[in-house]
Design an enzyme around this catalytic site. Structure first.
Site: not given
Ligand code: ATP
Ligand code: MG
Length: 416
Positions: A57, A59, A136
């Site tokens: 996907d 983003d 992260d």
């Protein structure tokens, strides 16, 4: 982190081409950009494109607020309570997520009154650099800027991609306390990409693994399903066992060698291209424990096998709030494997063989027979009797004859 960051790679210094980016995603990037906003492709998609893969996907991050995004796109819906995100929908159920750059909140910044937290957090927009730092791992914090087609690296992610290593942004001792799910994600990305983990990750996991029990179960559930979807459940759960994380992650899962060997079979099946659903992965996860709890040759009844499957699956499904339908399908797969392991000639065999779920149970059983080689002859027998029901060599049992005569009775013409 080094003061000379960000590093900016111009278009001719990196391999990302617009041809590799989904065309609806490009439309969104361009429209934001044309309207004067910063418009970046972010996260996993940039990482995967730089590694030469195709992202699952795309983003987008921008300095437009969610409401400004909404005004630009008719097909846009704002979602999320904590952080408002814009979802832009396209044909074929496609969804492009647009997030406003935001920054991490430190505990000291939070208002004293907990009732004010939500409103406070919702409005924590940040700069692109702050947005990179709240992510992260360094390899997950790279940006692709549609304005000049450059790649922007605030955190040293490009060097880590090159060295094939997973590095936490900031101090893992702090970042794992902030969000314990990151411990699991670190192992997940290392296994997916075949990267190594920086040493400070191991020591932080050792110190903070117990915090996994405080993570939202829904998020842990999501990451565990990701392990199955990417075909990396066996290596990651084996590593969780070695690092002492298993009791905090999956309290009821013993992670024996045979259990992990079963997951390796499941992973191979997934990597061969078979989609995996949650009921199949649950049944695979607990099959070894289940088979031990009700040995098929030990005179266990179906009722006892059902009870045993329920006892094993229910605590897991309750903890992770897994819907009853999924639990029941997993239970039926386990009991199906039990019936297959018992061998031919049992009550209700024909009905069981005709049941639509039996093919999936047989698939699970075939994976199990790769672990328990002694089950292979039985598997072959079942396969031939399923493919060729009339020709299978077992003599019909009395029970079957009874069923046939009952059926015949029903077929007698009714008056009128
Ligand atoms: P995938 O290919 O699995 O989608 P991804 O890197 O896109 O990998 P997502 O879970 O989709 O991972 O998250 C998107 C991005 O959001 C990540 O790349 C990362 O920058 C950020 N992110 C996700 N989870 C966390 C987290 N727990 N803490 C900080 N940042 C996170
Ligand atoms: Mg993603």
């Amino acid at each position: 982190m080094a003061a000379d960051l960000p590093i900016i790679l111009k278009r001719n210094q990196h391999p990302i081409s617009r041809k590799q980016i989904d065309h609806d995603c490009l439309k969104v990037l361009y429209r934001l950009n044309r309207n004067g906003f910063k418009s970046y492709l972010v996260g996993g998609s940039v990482r995967d494109l730089l590694l030469g893969g195709s992202p699952k996907d795309f983003d987008i991050a921008t300095d437009a607020t969610p409401n400004q995004v909404k005004r630009l796109f008719r097909n846009c819906f704002l979602v999320g309570r904590r952080f408002r995100l814009a979802h832009i929908r396209f044909a074929g159920n496609k969804l492009i997520e647009v997030a406003t750059f935001r920054r991490e909140v430190t505990a000291e910044e939070l208002p004293e009154d907990p009732h004010d937290h939500l409103h406070f957090v919702q409005n924590l927009f940040g700069t692109p650099g702050e947005d990179a730092y709240r992510r992260d791992f360094t390899i997950n914090a790279l940006f692709y800027n549609i304005d000049d087609f450059s790649v922007i690296d605030h955190v040293g992610g490009l060097a880590d991609l090159k060295r094939q290593r997973i590095r936490v942004i900031g101090d893992p001792m702090v970042r794992f306390v902030e969000d314990p799910v990151r411990m699991l994600r670190a192992l997940e990305f290392a296994a997916r990409l075949d990267f190594s983990l920086c040493n400070d990750i191991y020591s932080a996991i050792d110190t903070h693994k117990g915090l996994l029990t405080t993570a939202a179960p829904a998020r842990v559930r999501e990451e565990i399903m990701a392990l199955f979807r990417y075909g990396i459940a066996a290596p990651v759960l084996r590593q969780c066992r070695e690092l002492g994380m298993l009791p905090h992650l999956l309290a009821g899962y013993p992670g024996t060698d045979e259990g992990i060997a079963m997951l390796m079979q499941v992973d191979e099946r997934t990597r061969r291209g078979t989609d995996i659903d949650e009921s199949f992965s649950l049944a695979a996860l607990y099959l070894r424990l289940f088979m031990d709890s009700c040995p098929p040759q030990g005179g266990t009844t179906i009722a006892a096998a059902l009870q045993s499957a329920n006892q094993i699956l229910t605590p897991h499904c309750r903890y992770f709030s897994i819907a009853a339908g999924i639990r029941i399908r997993a239970r039926d797969l386990l009991v199906g494997c039990f019936r297959l392991a018992r061998g031919h000639g049992q009550r209700g065999e024909q009905k069981f063989l005709r049941h639509p779920a039996t093919a999936t149970a047989l698939e699970l059983f075939s994976l199990w027979s790769e672990v328990r080689g002694d089950l292979k002859p039985l598997l072959d027998e079942w396969r031939s009797s399923i493919n060729n029901p009339a020709g299978h060599s077992q003599p019909p049992t009395r029970r079957k004859r009874n069923r046939r005569s009952k059926k015949n009775k029903k077929r007698t013409p009714q008056p009128g």
